[in-house]
Design an enzyme around this catalytic site. Structure first.
Site, PDB file in Angstrom:
ATOM      1  N   GLU A  14      18.736  36.772  26.557  1.00  0.00           N
ATOM      2  CA  GLU A  14      19.390  35.566  27.086  1.00  0.00           C
ATOM      3  C   GLU A  14      19.012  34.385  26.201  1.00  0.00           C
ATOM      4  OE1 GLU A  14      21.221  32.741  28.297  1.00  0.00           O
ATOM      5  OE2 GLU A  14      21.672  34.465  29.567  1.00  0.00           O
ATOM      6  N   LYS A  15      20.002  33.807  25.526  1.00  0.00           N
ATOM      7  CA  LYS A  15      19.739  32.771  24.524  1.00  0.00           C
ATOM      8  C   LYS A  15      19.238  31.450  25.089  1.00  0.00           C
ATOM      9  CE  LYS A  15      24.617  31.662  24.426  1.00  0.00           C
ATOM     10  NZ  LYS A  15      25.825  31.937  23.693  1.00  0.00           N
ATOM     11  N   HIS A  16      19.325  31.233  26.389  1.00  0.00           N
ATOM     12  CA  HIS A  16      18.917  29.958  26.977  1.00  0.00           C
ATOM     13  C   HIS A  16      17.448  29.904  27.396  1.00  0.00           C
ATOM     14  CE1 HIS A  16      23.321  29.842  27.533  1.00  0.00           C
ATOM     15  NE2 HIS A  16      23.149  28.559  27.270  1.00  0.00           N
ATOM     16  N   HIS A  41      21.173  29.954  19.867  1.00  0.00           N
ATOM     17  CA  HIS A  41      21.928  29.113  20.786  1.00  0.00           C
ATOM     18  C   HIS A  41      22.804  28.164  19.970  1.00  0.00           C
ATOM     19  CE1 HIS A  41      22.912  26.017  23.701  1.00  0.00           C
ATOM     20  NE2 HIS A  41      22.622  26.906  24.633  1.00  0.00           N
ATOM     21  N   HIS A  47      28.099  21.944  22.908  1.00  0.00           N
ATOM     22  CA  HIS A  47      27.211  22.940  23.534  1.00  0.00           C
ATOM     23  C   HIS A  47      25.871  22.928  22.802  1.00  0.00           C
ATOM     24  CE1 HIS A  47      26.713  27.449  24.855  1.00  0.00           C
ATOM     25  NE2 HIS A  47      25.852  26.649  25.468  1.00  0.00           N
ATOM     26  N   CYS A 102      20.319  23.059  28.819  1.00  0.00           N
ATOM     27  CA  CYS A 102      21.566  23.244  28.083  1.00  0.00           C
ATOM     28  C   CYS A 102      22.620  22.358  28.741  1.00  0.00           C
ATOM     29  CB  CYS A 102      21.992  24.714  28.134  1.00  0.00           C
ATOM     30  SG  CYS A 102      23.631  25.020  27.433  1.00  0.00           S
ATOM     31  N   HIS A 105      25.014  24.973  30.545  1.00  0.00           N
ATOM     32  CA  HIS A 105      24.489  26.007  31.441  1.00  0.00           C
ATOM     33  C   HIS A 105      23.251  25.598  32.231  1.00  0.00           C
ATOM     34  CE1 HIS A 105      26.891  28.222  28.380  1.00  0.00           C
ATOM     35  NE2 HIS A 105      27.427  28.664  29.503  1.00  0.00           N
TER      36      HIS A 105
END
Length: 115
Positions: A14-16, A41, A47, A102, A105
């Site tokens: 998960e890149k976040h 990311h 973004h 983010c 997100h």
């Protein structure tokens, strides 16, 4: 509640999720927090990661202490990278918590035990 809006996960998939890596030499602690270590990311005006915070909660402490916050304000050329290095001194064990934000997100967290 704010805690219900904070997401977490495995940073390898998960890149976040912020990645927390630390080194301890005596009482000096060096902590690097990054977002997008395994999966990059995006870093565009549309973004991006806006900020990273690092918190330390000593084993015997009543509450966590904010070690620092880094804001990433430029998402065009030159591009900022969502990485920050923090230094602090402690003899105590406890938990390191990282939060990242983010702009699309929301809030993401991770934690590691400081030995």
């Amino acid at each position: 509640m704010l805690s219900q809006t904070i997401k977490s996960g495995d940073w390898k998939g998960e890149k976040h999720v912020p990645v927390i890596e630390y080194e301890k030499e005596g009482d000096l602690v060096k902590v690097e927090v990054s977002v997008g270590k395994e999966i990059p990311h995006p870093n565009t005006p549309e973004h991006h990661i806006a900020w990273i915070q690092l918190w330390f909660h000593p084993e015997d402490g009543a509450f966590p202490i904010l070690v620092g916050k880094v804001e990433f304000s430029n998402h065009t050329d030159p591009l900022t990278e969502p990485r920050a290095v923090f230094f602090f001194r402690t003899q105590k064990k406890g938990k390191l918590y990282a939060l990242s934000y983010c702009n699309i997100h929301g809030l993401w967290e991770n934690e590691v035990t400081l030995e």
